[in-house]
Design a protein around this motif. Structure first.
Motif, short mmCIF file in Angstrom:
data_model
loop_
_atom_site.label_atom_id
_atom_site.label_comp_id
_atom_site.label_asym_id
_atom_site.label_seq_id
_atom_site.Cartn_x
_atom_site.Cartn_y
_atom_site.Cartn_z
N ARG A 1 0.83 -1.21 0.00
CA ARG A 1 0.00 0.00 0.00
C ARG A 1 0.86 1.27 0.00
O ARG A 1 0.48 2.29 -0.57
N HIS B 1 -7.17 5.27 7.14
CA HIS B 1 -8.02 4.70 8.20
C HIS B 1 -7.16 3.79 9.08
O HIS B 1 -5.98 3.60 8.82
N ASP C 1 -3.47 -3.08 8.14
CA ASP C 1 -2.70 -3.12 6.90
C ASP C 1 -2.43 -1.72 6.35
O ASP C 1 -1.71 -1.56 5.36
N HIS C 2 -2.98 -0.68 7.00
CA HIS C 2 -2.75 0.71 6.56
C HIS C 2 -1.93 1.50 7.59
O HIS C 2 -1.02 2.23 7.24
N ASP D 1 -9.39 2.93 1.31
CA ASP D 1 -10.26 1.77 1.13
C ASP D 1 -11.69 2.28 1.01
O ASP D 1 -12.23 2.84 1.97
N HIS E 1 -3.33 -1.65 -3.61
CA HIS E 1 -4.15 -2.47 -2.72
C HIS E 1 -4.85 -3.59 -3.49
O HIS E 1 -6.07 -3.72 -3.46
ZN LIG Z 1 -7.10 -2.07 3.37
#
Ligand SMILES: [Zn+2]
Length: 325
Positions: A46, A84, A88-89, A224, A276
């Motif tokens: 990402r 957010h 994973d971010h 996302d 992503h």
């Molecule tokens: Zn995500």
């Protein structure tokens, strides 16, 4: 007076032609993906660095593929953008270093970044700002303060507002997704109670970003999201974004078909960087047939660029890639 102005414009045009100067040479935005494996676009990639022509460097969603503040690819960072709070971010665990261990399909994440998160660890070490919307800035400010950092480095920018970091004007736009703070990101009893109950703490709505760089380039980072009305009304009509970083992973966000519809019918930019994908999308830097990236590329009307880790792509003010794509 009119004649004088015409002569001045003509003289500048001749000078520009003689010196070979044009905006594409002088004022490009450089975008460098920071993935798990150099030269590839892997499963959970990402992170990207977006560098303004004035040198301002923004780190977008570092997630798990930036190996903490020691990652030598980071260099100086002025601000971190966090769409957010999902692991994973924001980064709940990380790779040890680019290209170390694991396949492109299943990278290893041996380093635990909790309860701080990768974002906070990087912000502390780099004295970088964290620019986010919703209720997220309060969380980041309290983390920075608890760890001896400067809580005012966590800066709010809600939908409709904007904030400048160096030459870049930053705003957030709605994303339709979810945005809970996991118990593991919160120390003590509260975190344990949340985990035991299967709940998360409220962080407000998730966001995307619209960035206006000093060369005039406007970029939309989707975060996302599913399809949103604001991709038409705000991202295109108000801001006129010419470059999009678009999440295509499906299940959690728009898949390749829906993401392509957003590009072709709502935002209508000059070019797109896919992001992503939630699967290995390349082998030896080449797009793998039948992947979400492949489907997305075939469905989109404008050039789609692959975010190969470590490969810098340069974009002019019109949103066209001029080198590195
Ligand atoms: Zn995500």
């Amino acid at each position: 007076m009119k004649d004088y102005r015409f002569k001045l414009v003509a003289a500048v045009a001749v000078l520009a032609a003689l010196t070979g100067f044009n905006s594409a040479d002088a004022a490009n935005v450089n975008i460098t993906p920071l993935g798990a494996h150099k030269g590839e676009f892997c499963h959970l990639d990402r992170a990207m660095i977006l560098e303004d022509p004035d040198g301002t460097r923004l780190l977008y969603d570092p997630g798990r593929t930036v190996a903490g503040p020691e990652d030598s690819r980071l260099g100086m960072i002025d601000a971190i953008l966090v769409s957010h709070m999902h692991g994973d971010h924001v980064g709940d665990k990380t790779i040890a270093a680019e290209g170390t261990g694991g396949e492109c399909a299943k990278p290893n994440f041996p380093n635990n970044a909790l309860p701080n998160t990768n974002v906070v660890n990087i912000a502390l070490a780099k004295n970088a700002k964290i620019v986010s919307g919703s209720e997220m800035p309060k969380y980041f400010a309290s983390k920075l303060k608890a760890l001896g950092g400067d809580p005012t480095n966590s800066q709010l920018v809600r939908f409709g507002a904007s904030r400048k970091v160096g030459g870049v004007t930053i705003t957030t736009v709605p994303a339709v997704h979810s945005n809970g703070i996991a118990g593991g990101m919160i120390e003590g009893e509260l975190g344990e109670l949340l985990n035991a109950a299967g709940l998360t703490a409220y962080a407000g709505p998730p966001t995307g970003y619209v960035l206006t760089f000093s060369n005039g380039l406007v970029a939309y980072l989707s975060g996302d999201t599913g399809v949103t009305a604001e991709q038409d009304t705000v991202v295109r009509q108000l801001y006129n974004a010419k470059l999009v970083v678009m999440n295509i992973g499906d299940t959690f966000t728009t898949g390749p078909k829906e993401a392509a519809w957003v590009i072709n019918n709502l935002v209508k930019p000059a070019s797109v960087i896919a992001s992503h994908a939630n699967q290995p999308s390349t082998k030896n830097g080449m797009v793998i047939d039948g992947t979400r990236l492949d489907q997305f590329m075939k469905a989109v009307n404008v050039p789609v660029h692959t975010p190969l880790s470590g490969n810098t792509m340069s974009f002019n003010s019109d949103g066209n890639c001029v080198t590195g794509c």
